[in-house]
Motif scaffolding. Sequence first.
Motif, PDB file in Angstrom:
ATOM      1  N   LEU A 112      -1.104 -14.853  -2.199  1.00 32.98           N
ATOM      2  CA  LEU A 112      -2.309 -15.236  -2.941  1.00 32.98           C
ATOM      3  C   LEU A 112      -2.693 -14.147  -3.936  1.00 32.98           C
ATOM      4  CD1 LEU A 112      -4.477 -16.701  -0.033  1.00 32.98           C
ATOM      5  CD2 LEU A 112      -3.020 -17.934  -1.650  1.00 32.98           C
ATOM      6  N   THR A 113      -2.530 -12.898  -3.505  1.00 40.82           N
ATOM      7  CA  THR A 113      -2.850 -11.759  -4.363  1.00 40.82           C
ATOM      8  C   THR A 113      -1.731 -10.744  -4.292  1.00 40.82           C
ATOM      9  OG1 THR A 113      -4.507 -10.053  -4.853  1.00 40.82           O
ATOM     10  CG2 THR A 113      -4.080 -10.513  -2.526  1.00 40.82           C
ATOM     11  N   ILE A 114      -1.578  -9.982  -5.355  1.00 41.06           N
ATOM     12  CA  ILE A 114      -0.559  -8.952  -5.422  1.00 41.06           C
ATOM     13  C   ILE A 114      -1.151  -7.750  -6.142  1.00 41.06           C
ATOM     14  CG2 ILE A 114       0.432  -9.805  -7.596  1.00 41.06           C
ATOM     15  CD1 ILE A 114       3.203  -9.054  -6.503  1.00 41.06           C
ATOM     16  N   ARG A 115      -0.731  -6.578  -5.786  1.00 43.84           N
ATOM     17  CA  ARG A 115      -1.284  -5.370  -6.402  1.00 43.84           C
ATOM     18  C   ARG A 115      -0.686  -5.142  -7.796  1.00 43.84           C
ATOM     19  NH1 ARG A 115      -2.768  -0.415  -2.449  1.00 43.84           N
ATOM     20  NH2 ARG A 115      -3.523  -1.590  -0.631  1.00 43.84           N
TER      21      ARG A 115
ATOM     22  N   THR B 277       2.270  -2.934  -7.570  1.00 41.24           N
ATOM     23  CA  THR B 277       3.501  -3.637  -7.191  1.00 41.24           C
ATOM     24  C   THR B 277       4.110  -4.322  -8.398  1.00 41.24           C
ATOM     25  OG1 THR B 277       2.629  -4.024  -4.962  1.00 41.24           O
ATOM     26  CG2 THR B 277       4.459  -5.411  -5.679  1.00 41.24           C
ATOM     27  N   LEU B 278       3.264  -4.956  -9.218  1.00 37.48           N
ATOM     28  CA  LEU B 278       3.775  -5.611 -10.422  1.00 37.48           C
ATOM     29  C   LEU B 278       4.383  -4.609 -11.396  1.00 37.48           C
ATOM     30  CD1 LEU B 278       1.068  -8.342 -11.128  1.00 37.48           C
ATOM     31  CD2 LEU B 278       3.442  -8.699 -10.438  1.00 37.48           C
ATOM     32  N   ASP B 279       3.813  -3.406 -11.490  1.00 38.36           N
ATOM     33  CA  ASP B 279       4.395  -2.375 -12.350  1.00 38.36           C
ATOM     34  C   ASP B 279       5.859  -2.158 -11.990  1.00 38.36           C
ATOM     35  OD1 ASP B 279       1.973  -2.010 -13.616  1.00 38.36           O
ATOM     36  OD2 ASP B 279       1.385  -0.279 -12.396  1.00 38.36           O
ATOM     37  N   ARG B 280       6.136  -2.087 -10.704  1.00 38.89           N
ATOM     38  CA  ARG B 280       7.502  -1.802 -10.247  1.00 38.89           C
ATOM     39  C   ARG B 280       8.397  -3.030 -10.330  1.00 38.89           C
ATOM     40  NH1 ARG B 280       3.970   1.579  -8.865  1.00 38.89           N
ATOM     41  NH2 ARG B 280       4.501   3.746  -8.323  1.00 38.89           N
ATOM     42  N   LEU B 281       7.851  -4.191 -10.030  1.00 40.11           N
ATOM     43  CA  LEU B 281       8.663  -5.401 -10.122  1.00 40.11           C
ATOM     44  C   LEU B 281       9.030  -5.722 -11.563  1.00 40.11           C
ATOM     45  CD1 LEU B 281       7.019  -7.804  -7.493  1.00 40.11           C
ATOM     46  CD2 LEU B 281       9.028  -6.328  -7.232  1.00 40.11           C
TER      47      LEU B 281
ATOM     48  N   SER C  49       0.824  -1.216   0.000  1.00 37.59           N
ATOM     49  CA  SER C  49       0.000   0.000   0.000  1.00 37.59           C
ATOM     50  C   SER C  49       0.855   1.261   0.000  1.00 37.59           C
ATOM     51  CB  SER C  49      -0.932  -0.001   1.218  1.00 37.59           C
ATOM     52  OG  SER C  49      -0.190   0.017   2.420  1.00 37.59           O
ATOM     53  N   LEU C  50       2.059   1.191   0.566  1.00 38.72           N
ATOM     54  CA  LEU C  50       2.946   2.358   0.622  1.00 38.72           C
ATOM     55  C   LEU C  50       3.920   2.422  -0.547  1.00 38.72           C
ATOM     56  CD1 LEU C  50       3.847   2.349   4.441  1.00 38.72           C
ATOM     57  CD2 LEU C  50       2.140   3.757   3.280  1.00 38.72           C
ATOM     58  N   LEU C  51       4.062   1.315  -1.253  1.00 37.88           N
ATOM     59  CA  LEU C  51       5.090   1.238  -2.296  1.00 37.88           C
ATOM     60  C   LEU C  51       4.935   2.296  -3.390  1.00 37.88           C
ATOM     61  CD1 LEU C  51       7.595  -0.337  -3.119  1.00 37.88           C
ATOM     62  CD2 LEU C  51       6.134  -1.905  -4.403  1.00 37.88           C
ATOM     63  N   PRO C  52       3.733   2.591  -3.873  1.00 38.94           N
ATOM     64  CA  PRO C  52       3.633   3.602  -4.950  1.00 38.94           C
ATOM     65  C   PRO C  52       4.198   4.962  -4.571  1.00 38.94           C
ATOM     66  CG  PRO C  52       1.603   2.331  -4.825  1.00 38.94           C
ATOM     67  CD  PRO C  52       2.419   1.938  -3.630  1.00 38.94           C
ATOM     68  N   GLN C  53       4.031   5.362  -3.330  1.00 40.51           N
ATOM     69  CA  GLN C  53       4.550   6.667  -2.923  1.00 40.51           C
ATOM     70  C   GLN C  53       6.009   6.604  -2.486  1.00 40.51           C
ATOM     71  OE1 GLN C  53       2.938   7.887   1.130  1.00 40.51           O
ATOM     72  NE2 GLN C  53       1.456   6.300   0.582  1.00 40.51           N
ATOM     73  N   GLN C  54       6.518   5.404  -2.198  1.00 39.40           N
ATOM     74  CA  GLN C  54       7.903   5.267  -1.763  1.00 39.40           C
ATOM     75  C   GLN C  54       8.846   4.888  -2.897  1.00 39.40           C
ATOM     76  OE1 GLN C  54       7.561   2.302   1.349  1.00 39.40           O
ATOM     77  NE2 GLN C  54       7.318   3.856   2.948  1.00 39.40           N
ATOM     78  N   CYS C  55       8.293   4.384  -3.992  1.00 37.82           N
ATOM     79  CA  CYS C  55       9.126   3.892  -5.100  1.00 37.82           C
ATOM     80  C   CYS C  55       8.692   4.560  -6.393  1.00 37.82           C
ATOM     81  CB  CYS C  55       9.023   2.369  -5.194  1.00 37.82           C
ATOM     82  SG  CYS C  55       9.963   1.649  -6.561  1.00 37.82           S
ATOM     83  N   ASP C  56       9.507   5.501  -6.883  1.00 37.86           N
ATOM     84  CA  ASP C  56       9.240   6.206  -8.136  1.00 37.86           C
ATOM     85  C   ASP C  56       9.620   5.305  -9.314  1.00 37.86           C
ATOM     86  OD1 ASP C  56       9.060   7.894 -10.302  1.00 37.86           O
ATOM     87  OD2 ASP C  56      10.132   9.553  -9.364  1.00 37.86           O
ATOM     88  N   LEU C  57       8.666   5.069 -10.202  1.00 36.55           N
ATOM     89  CA  LEU C  57       8.931   4.204 -11.355  1.00 36.55           C
ATOM     90  C   LEU C  57      10.115   4.685 -12.177  1.00 36.55           C
ATOM     91  CD1 LEU C  57       5.306   3.431 -12.620  1.00 36.55           C
ATOM     92  CD2 LEU C  57       7.032   1.723 -12.003  1.00 36.55           C
ATOM     93  N   ASN C  58      10.303   5.982 -12.261  1.00 34.20           N
ATOM     94  CA  ASN C  58      11.372   6.539 -13.090  1.00 34.20           C
ATOM     95  C   ASN C  58      12.756   6.394 -12.460  1.00 34.20           C
ATOM     96  OD1 ASN C  58       9.526   7.439 -15.074  1.00 34.20           O
ATOM     97  ND2 ASN C  58       9.055   9.251 -13.845  1.00 34.20           N
ATOM     98  N   ARG C  59      12.812   6.002 -11.197  1.00 35.29           N
ATOM     99  CA  ARG C  59      14.108   5.847 -10.519  1.00 35.29           C
ATOM    100  C   ARG C  59      14.546   4.399 -10.446  1.00 35.29           C
ATOM    101  NH1 ARG C  59      13.643   7.129  -5.111  1.00 35.29           N
ATOM    102  NH2 ARG C  59      15.922   7.006  -4.999  1.00 35.29           N
ATOM    103  N   ILE C  60      13.730   3.493 -10.965  1.00 36.21           N
ATOM    104  CA  ILE C  60      14.052   2.067 -10.849  1.00 36.21           C
ATOM    105  C   ILE C  60      15.120   1.676 -11.861  1.00 36.21           C
ATOM    106  CG2 ILE C  60      13.131  -0.267 -11.108  1.00 36.21           C
ATOM    107  CD1 ILE C  60      10.450   0.748 -10.163  1.00 36.21           C
ATOM    108  N   ASP C  61      16.144   0.995 -11.349  1.00 33.13           N
ATOM    109  CA  ASP C  61      17.162   0.400 -12.222  1.00 33.13           C
ATOM    110  C   ASP C  61      17.463  -0.986 -11.660  1.00 33.13           C
ATOM    111  OD1 ASP C  61      18.693   1.007  -9.969  1.00 33.13           O
ATOM    112  OD2 ASP C  61      19.526   2.823 -10.863  1.00 33.13           O
TER     113      ASP C  61
END
Length: 375
Positions: free
Chosen positions: A141-144, A147-151, A110-122
Amino acid sequence: LGVTSRAHHLTFMSMEGEAKRDWPASIGYQSPWYLKYSYLEDHHARVTAALTRGKAVVKTAVLSPIESYWILYGPNSQTHSMRDQLDSDYENLMQWLLYGTIDFDLISESLLPQQCDLNRIDSGLPVGEMRYDVVVVPGLLTIRSSTLDRLERFRDAGGQIVFAGHVPSLVDAKVSDRAEKLAGRCVQTEFERAYILEALKPYRTVEIRQGNGMLSDNLFYQMREEGDDRWLFICHVNRKRNRLDKPEKYFISVNGIWSPTLYDTITGEITPVQATVENGSTIIKRHLFAEDSVLLKLTPGMPCEAKPQELPSHNMHWMGANGQNARIFCLLITKFARLLDTPADRISLHSRGGCRTKRLNTRWRCSLNLSPRLI
């Protein structure tokens, strides 16, 4: 490891007041040991000074399974066994990693979208002020979808993901094969201790093995970076399962080439530590006693020349080579016996290995709370 603030009970100014009906012991003259309290507090102050410097070195992130638990929160007749299984798996994973000396952080979806900027991922996954080299997906069992966008972007950039156990069949609580497709490009392993630790082996910072070559199973650690230096704190977790006076031999392996220095948190002494370098890692041989800990500062560079660790000659071995330790223990027993006003016929002399020690019968061993094996 991470609790660095302590709330002291201190001592009463007054016993007056309704709130005094339930209280802990006062750290004052009513406690016979209070003049020695600094012996304990100096240790905690020195450890805290090291563990609040710089930033923790953690390369492994674990997705929290709490949302998979929530979707199972239904009637006990339908979901209780599944909740129990998920809870058990979660507890096992925490213990496998902690006792396997792999430090990790839990990630909240739930906090990952605000803590992890997609543009900073390497090749490193940025979450807040941290950056992780590997992410563990622990049988969710379930994943957001967020979260998959970032993974997915993390994996595309060369980051590693370990799917332990079954792969999530739900995305945002709806049936989807999106997680299955991602898992096909990642490491998949059984939800078992040996398989998970092996999958995370390339991302270890510290490895601690016993003298027999097995991984340690009673030590936790924390490593912190301060500039180019590192602080490494290692401590026991549970009580020792063998004799308290018997040292445990460990080999501490730290990635990189370091010159270690021991910061003795009891005496305040600072001394260089003997170490070797093997395959790009620094190996430190160390003996630890019951409830023992060690604080090391690691400075970049080859280890300097230092004396090997000297084990104390008075480390309470009951039967020393020259009988000196046994005689010391004999004196302690004699003092205990006097405190109990022990009759003379309750104490007998016992010879072993050329030295004489006092032996108490079973009744008095129980009174002194001493193990018959050690007397």
